[in-house]
Design an enzyme around this catalytic site. Structure first.
Site, PDB file in Angstrom:
ATOM      1  N   TYR A 270       0.787  -1.152  -0.201  1.00  0.00           N
ATOM      2  CA  TYR A 270       0.217   0.088  -0.107  1.00  0.00           C
ATOM      3  C   TYR A 270       0.938   1.366   0.022  1.00  0.00           C
ATOM      4  O   TYR A 270       0.426   2.272  -0.506  1.00  0.00           O
ATOM      5  CB  TYR A 270      -0.790   0.071   1.286  1.00  0.00           C
TER       6      TYR A 270
ATOM      7  N   LYS B 227       2.394 -15.660   2.231  1.00  0.00           N
ATOM      8  CA  LYS B 227       2.636 -16.243   0.892  1.00  0.00           C
ATOM      9  C   LYS B 227       4.087 -16.562   0.864  1.00  0.00           C
ATOM     10  O   LYS B 227       4.811 -16.314  -0.147  1.00  0.00           O
ATOM     11  CB  LYS B 227       2.110 -15.359  -0.109  1.00  0.00           C
TER      12      LYS B 227
ATOM     13  N   ASP C 262      -3.730 -18.173   0.242  1.00  0.00           N
ATOM     14  CA  ASP C 262      -4.865 -18.872  -0.312  1.00  0.00           C
ATOM     15  C   ASP C 262      -5.683 -20.092   0.523  1.00  0.00           C
ATOM     16  O   ASP C 262      -6.593 -20.116   0.499  1.00  0.00           O
ATOM     17  CB  ASP C 262      -4.228 -19.260  -1.843  1.00  0.00           C
TER      18      ASP C 262
ATOM     19  N   ASP D 238      -6.788  -6.889   4.155  1.00  0.00           N
ATOM     20  CA  ASP D 238      -7.602  -6.165   3.435  1.00  0.00           C
ATOM     21  C   ASP D 238      -8.714  -7.095   2.796  1.00  0.00           C
ATOM     22  O   ASP D 238      -9.801  -7.214   2.762  1.00  0.00           O
ATOM     23  CB  ASP D 238      -7.090  -5.195   2.351  1.00  0.00           C
TER      24      ASP D 238
ATOM     25  N   ASP E 246     -12.842  -8.712   4.253  1.00  0.00           N
ATOM     26  CA  ASP E 246     -14.222  -8.544   3.422  1.00  0.00           C
ATOM     27  C   ASP E 246     -14.580 -10.241   3.634  1.00  0.00           C
ATOM     28  O   ASP E 246     -15.919 -10.212   3.561  1.00  0.00           O
ATOM     29  CB  ASP E 246     -13.855  -8.198   2.125  1.00  0.00           C
TER      30      ASP E 246
END
Ligand code: IPM
Ligand code: MG
Length: 356
Positions: free
Chosen positions: A142, A191, A223, A247, A251
């Site tokens: 970001y 990851k 994942d 982020d 959601d």
């Protein structure tokens, strides 16, 4: 006590939902003998319209001088074609960075009475779930270097992820401290099979874990975490993530609670001044219709009372009022069943206040 709260309502449904939270907090103030003084500031699209920039200096100064910040949401299609440095989202990122809010707490739990609103099969959520995503908020991709350049195959774009040991250490400590007050389980999401930053996260988090011998730590590829969240959400206690992974997963976690309209968040730094906001966006499609669910913002107010002001009883009172209203069957459009009646933003707010 008297508290000065910077009120950054923002765009879309922002003014409606923060309006609900302000009313609830004023009621709490009345009941418990506190004075909450809300000072409005512009940020996002409305700031672009009025001042030409998404984050006026006055807003930054006002937020830094406040005891805490209540934020609605920013953005909307009207400002989507703005150049990058003038996008409404810049206001949010700019405030997080200017205030040094490196921690983002996003609790996601299912209210038993809302099991029907959950998009997962009943047997998957029968045991309930209660997790907190501890998201790093001022680093990573970001805030890394980005840009356009001429590449091997013509024009290309790039964004970079980088994390320092210091940034990982401090957010890891937050995750473990959070876990120690809960089920003492931290899942670090990364990851590491591909990314060097993730491999550094694993090393540093493993070191920090030694300071918390009672806590359990496991690592999960992002994942796989995305899959486990819908396969067995009850597995998770504290999820520790980088900025971007947090982020995305928050959601997903919100949707399985029934609605993104229910999830609050707290952004914290090294002082008690924090920023509190629902995790959802400005929902321009329903702005002004009275369809917005104010609960995520009202619960964000409760988090402010708890984390910035140390007012646990007051925070408990708000959370209990929300739960009581849901138990009464009061529903906004997002959590109502197919043929169920639903109430407006204002009616939901009033119902919660009536429980206080
Ligand atoms: C969030 C939002 C923001 C983010 C956007 C609006 C910049 O999605 O708070 O989750 O990506 O952090
Ligand atoms: Mg998001």
């Amino acid at each position: 006590m008297k508290y000065n709260i910077a009120l950054v309502a923002g765009d879309g449904i922002g003014p409606e939902i923060t309006g609900g939270c302000v009313q609830v907090m004023n009621k709490i103030g009345e009941k418990f003998g506190h004075e909450f003084n809300f000072i409005p500031y512009l940020a996002g699209g409305c700031a672009i319209d009025r001042t030409g920039v998404p984050l006026p200096q006055e807003t930054i100064d006002g937020c830094l001088a406040s005891d805490s910040v209540l934020l609605g949401a920013v953005g909307g299609p009207k400002w989507d074609s703005q150049p990058n440095h003038l996008r409404p989202e810049k206001a949010l990122l700019g405030l997080r960075s200017a205030m040094g809010l490196f921690t983002n707490l996003r609790p996601a739990r299912i209210f038993p009475v809302l099991m029907d609103a959950c998009t997962l099969r009943p047997d998957i959520v029968a045991g309930g779930f209660d997790m907190v995503i501890v998201r790093e908020l001022t680093g990573g991709i970001y805030f890394g270097e980005r840009g356009r350049r001429d590449g091997k195959y013509g024009p290309e774009a790039y964004d970079t992820e980088s994390y320092s040991v210091m940034e990982i250490e401090r957010i890891a400590r937050v995750a473990f401290n959070t876990a120690m007050a809960r089920k003492k389980r931290v899942t670090c999401v990364d990851k590491a099979n591909v990314l060097e930053t993730s491999r550094l996260w694993r090393e540093v988090v493993t070191e920090v874990a030694k300071e918390y011998p009672e806590a359990e730590l496991d690592f999960m590829y992002v994942d796989n975490a995305a899959m486990q969240l819908v396969r067995d959400p009850g597995h998770f206690d504290v999820l520790l993530t980088s900025n971007m992974f947090g982020d995305i997963l928050s959601d997903e976690a919100s949707q399985i609670t029934g609605s993104i309209g229910l999830l609050p968040s707290a952004s914290l730094g090294s002082s008690t001044v924090g920023m509190y906001e629902p995790i959802h966006g400005s929902a321009p499609d329903i702005a002004g219709t009275g369809k917005a669910n104010p609960i995520a913002t009202i619960l964000s107010g409760a988090m402010m009372l708890r984390y910035s002001f140390g007012l646990a009883a007051e925070a408990d009172a708000i959370e209990a009022a929300v739960e009581a209203v849901l138990n009464d069957g009061v529903r906004t459009a997002d959590i109502a069943g197919k043929n169920e009646k639903f109430v407006s933003t204002r009616e939901m707010t009033d119902a919660i206040i009536s429980k206080l």
